[in-house]
Design an enzyme around this catalytic site. Structure first.
Site, PDB file in Angstrom:
ATOM      1  CE1 TYR A 106      -3.359  -2.841   0.752  1.00  0.00           C
ATOM      2  CE2 TYR A 106      -2.354  -3.021   2.922  1.00  0.00           C
ATOM      3  CZ  TYR A 106      -3.218  -3.497   1.960  1.00  0.00           C
ATOM      4  OH  TYR A 106      -3.931  -4.626   2.203  1.00  0.00           O
TER       5      TYR A 106
ATOM      6  CE  LYS B  86      16.954  -5.396  23.766  1.00  0.00           C
ATOM      7  NZ  LYS B  86      17.216  -4.935  25.138  1.00  0.00           N
TER       8      LYS B  86
ATOM      9  CG  ASP C 146      19.738  -3.010  26.411  1.00  0.00           C
ATOM     10  OD1 ASP C 146      20.395  -4.028  26.118  1.00  0.00           O
ATOM     11  OD2 ASP C 146      18.640  -3.073  26.998  1.00  0.00           O
TER      12      ASP C 146
ATOM     13  CG  ASP D 245      26.425   1.583  11.398  1.00  0.00           C
ATOM     14  OD1 ASP D 245      27.386   2.357  11.554  1.00  0.00           O
ATOM     15  OD2 ASP D 245      25.564   1.755  10.526  1.00  0.00           O
TER      16      ASP D 245
ATOM     17  CG  ASP E 260      28.828   6.737  14.971  1.00  0.00           C
ATOM     18  OD1 ASP E 260      29.556   6.122  14.172  1.00  0.00           O
ATOM     19  OD2 ASP E 260      28.157   7.732  14.655  1.00  0.00           O
TER      20      ASP E 260
END
Ligand SMILES: NC(=O)c1ccc[n+]([C@@H]2O[C@H](COP(=O)([O-])OP(=O)(O)OC[C@H]3O[C@@H](n4cnc5c(N)ncnc54)[C@H](O)[C@@H]3O)[C@@H](O)[C@H]2O)c1
Length: 353
Positions: free
Chosen positions: A145, A189, A222, A246, A250
Site C-alpha cells: 500500500y 539482543k 543496551d 554500526d 560511533d
C-alpha cells in the site's frame, strides 16, 4: 618494484578533502619502501548521482575487482536520501566483495583527551568487529500500500549460521593475534529477538569452545552501550551484528576523542576480493569545504590497508607518525581543540617519516 593498484573513491563532502591527504602519506610510504601505488580514481558519489541518476555506474564492481585494495572517503549528500547513497555505493561494494568483517579499532592515543573523565591515553584499546554483509542491512523487504494511509513496510533481517560463524571466528582469531586482554565480547539482543540473536548466541558459544584461552562475555546491546562509557578499558575485541556494531562503533569513535580519529577496514579475510578501507565518519556536510576536517582517521585507514597488503613495517610507521603528532599536541584540527588545517596535520605526519 612492486606495484599495488588502489581503487580510490573520494566520494562526497569531506571525503574529497581527506582522501588527497591519505594519498600524500601513501606516496611517502611508496618512496621509502620502494613500491608504487597506482591510484585509480573513480568519481562516484553524489555528483555522479545528480548527473546519471545513480551513485556509481552499472559496471562499477567489475572496475574495482582487479584492484589490490579500495580506499574510500565518504558518501552522503544533504539533497539525497541517505538510504539511496548507502545502498547505491557502499553496501553493494561490501556485499559484492564479501567484505564480511568490518574492523573498527578504538584506541585512545596518548595526548588526546577523551570526553570521558577517567581513561588516560592508551587505556582504551579495543576493536569493534562488525558483521558487514547480512543481518539488519540485508535489504530484504518491501512496501505494501505504498504512499497510502495504510502503508506497511516490512524489513527482514537475515542471519545465517555461516555468516555468524565466520565473523565470530574472525573475532576470536583477532583476539589471539592482538595478544592483549584475550577477551571477546559478543553483542546481541536475544531477550527480545528470539530467533536471529538466539542463533547468534548459540553459534558464539560453539566457536568459543575452540578458543579455550580466550575469555568470553555476552552483553545485550543496551548494556553494551552503557558499558562502552562506564568501563571502556575492559574491552578487547567486541563482535556483533551489522546494525548493533554500526551504532556502537560511533560510541567507540567518540570516546577515543573524535570521529576524526576512527579508522576502519572492510575485509574479505579470505582475500578472494579487494578489501576496502575508509574512515568511520561520513561526509560531514557541516564542515565540508572549510579545510578543517581531521585527516587522521583516513590516514590510519590507509595504514590498515598497508597492513592488509602485508606492508607491516610501513603500517607501523604510519601509526607511529600519527601517534607522535597526537602526543606532541601542537598540530591538530578543531575537532581536537586545535586551530590547524587538514593539510597542516598531514604535513606534521609526513614530518615524522
Ligand atoms: N561510510 C560513510 O560514507 C558514511 C558514514 C556515516 C555517515 N555517512 C553519511 O554522511 C552524511 C553526514 O552524516 P552525519 O553528519 O550523521 O555523520 P558524520 O560522520 O559525517 O558527522 C558527524 C559529526 O562529526 C564531525 N566529523 C566527522 N568526521 C570528522 C572529521 N574527520 N574531522 C572533524 N569532524 C568530523 C562532523 O563535522 C559532524 O559534526 C550523511 O549523508 C550520512 O548518511 C556516510
Amino acid at each position: 618494484m612492486k606495484t599495488f593498484t588502489i581503487g580510490v573513491i573520494a566520494g562526497d563532502g569531506v571525503g574529497q578533502e581527506v582522501i588527497p591527504q591519505a594519498k600524500r602519506v601513501l606516496d611517502a610510504v611508496a618512496h621509502k619502501h620502494d613500491v608504487t601505488f597506482a591510484f585509480q580514481d573513480f568519481d562516484w558519489g553524489a555528483d555522479h548521482y545528480f548527473r546519471w541518476g545513480r551513485m556509481m555506474p552499472a559496471g562499477a564492481i567489475d572496475l574495482l575487482q582487479p584492484c589490490d585494495a579500495i580506499l574510500l572517503g565518504a558518501v552522503g549528500h544533504p539533497q539525497i536520501p541517505d538510504h539511496t547513497t548507502l545502498n547505491g555505493l557502499l553496501l553493494p561494494i561490501r556485499r559484492a566483495f564479501d567484505q564480511y568483517a568490518n574492523v573498527r579499532p578504538a584506541y585512545l592515543y596518548p595526548g588526546v583527551q577523551s570526553p570521558l573523565a577517567r581513561p588516560k591515553g592508551g587505556e582504551i584499546d579495543f576493536v569493534v568487529v562488525r558483521e558487514n554483509t547480512e543481518g539488519e542491512y540485508a535489504q530484504v523487504g518491501g512496501f505494501v500500500y505504498q504512499h497510502q494511509p495504510e502503508e506497511v513496510a516490512i524489513q527482514t533481517s537475515v542471519f545465517t549460521r555461516r555468516g555468524i560463524d565466520r565473523i565470530v571466528r574472525f573475532a576470536f582469531e583477532l583476539a589471539v593475534e592482538r595478544n592483549k586482554k584475550k577477551r571477546v565480547t559478543s553483542i546481541t539482543k536475544s531477550n527480545a529477538q528470539g530467533f536471529s540473536m538466539v542463533l547468534w548466541d548459540r553459534t558464539f558459544r560453539a566457536v568459543a569452545t575452540e578458543f579455550p584461552d580466550i575469555e568470553t562475555e555476552s552483553l545485550l546491546v543496551d548494556a553494551a552501550a552503557m558499558n562502552f562509557i562506564r568501563r571502556p578499558e575492559s574491552f578487547d575485541v567486541v563482535v556483533g551484528s551489522n546494525l548493533f556494531c554500526d551504532i556502537l562503533s560511533d560510541i567507540s569513535a567518540i570516546i577515543i576523542g573524535s570521529m576524526g580519529l576512527a579508522a576502519s577496514a572492510n575485509l574479505d579475510p579470505q582475500r578472494r576480493f579487494p578489501s576496502m578501507f575508509e574512515p568511520v565518519h561520513g561526509s560531514a556536510p557541516d564542515i565540508a569545504g572549510k579545510g578543517i576536517v581531521n585527516p587522521l582517521a583516513t590516514i590510519l585507514s590507509a595504514g590498515m590497508m598497508l597492513d592488509h597488503l602485508e606492508m607491516r613495517e610501513a603500517a607501523k610507521q604510519v601509526e607511529a607518525a600519527v601517534a607522535a603528532v597526537l602526543a606532541e599536541g601542537n598540530v591538530r584540527t578543531p575537532d581536537l581543540g586545535g586551530k590547524s588545517s587538514t593539510e597542516e596535520v598531514t604535513d606534521a605526519v609526513l614530518g615524522k617519516f
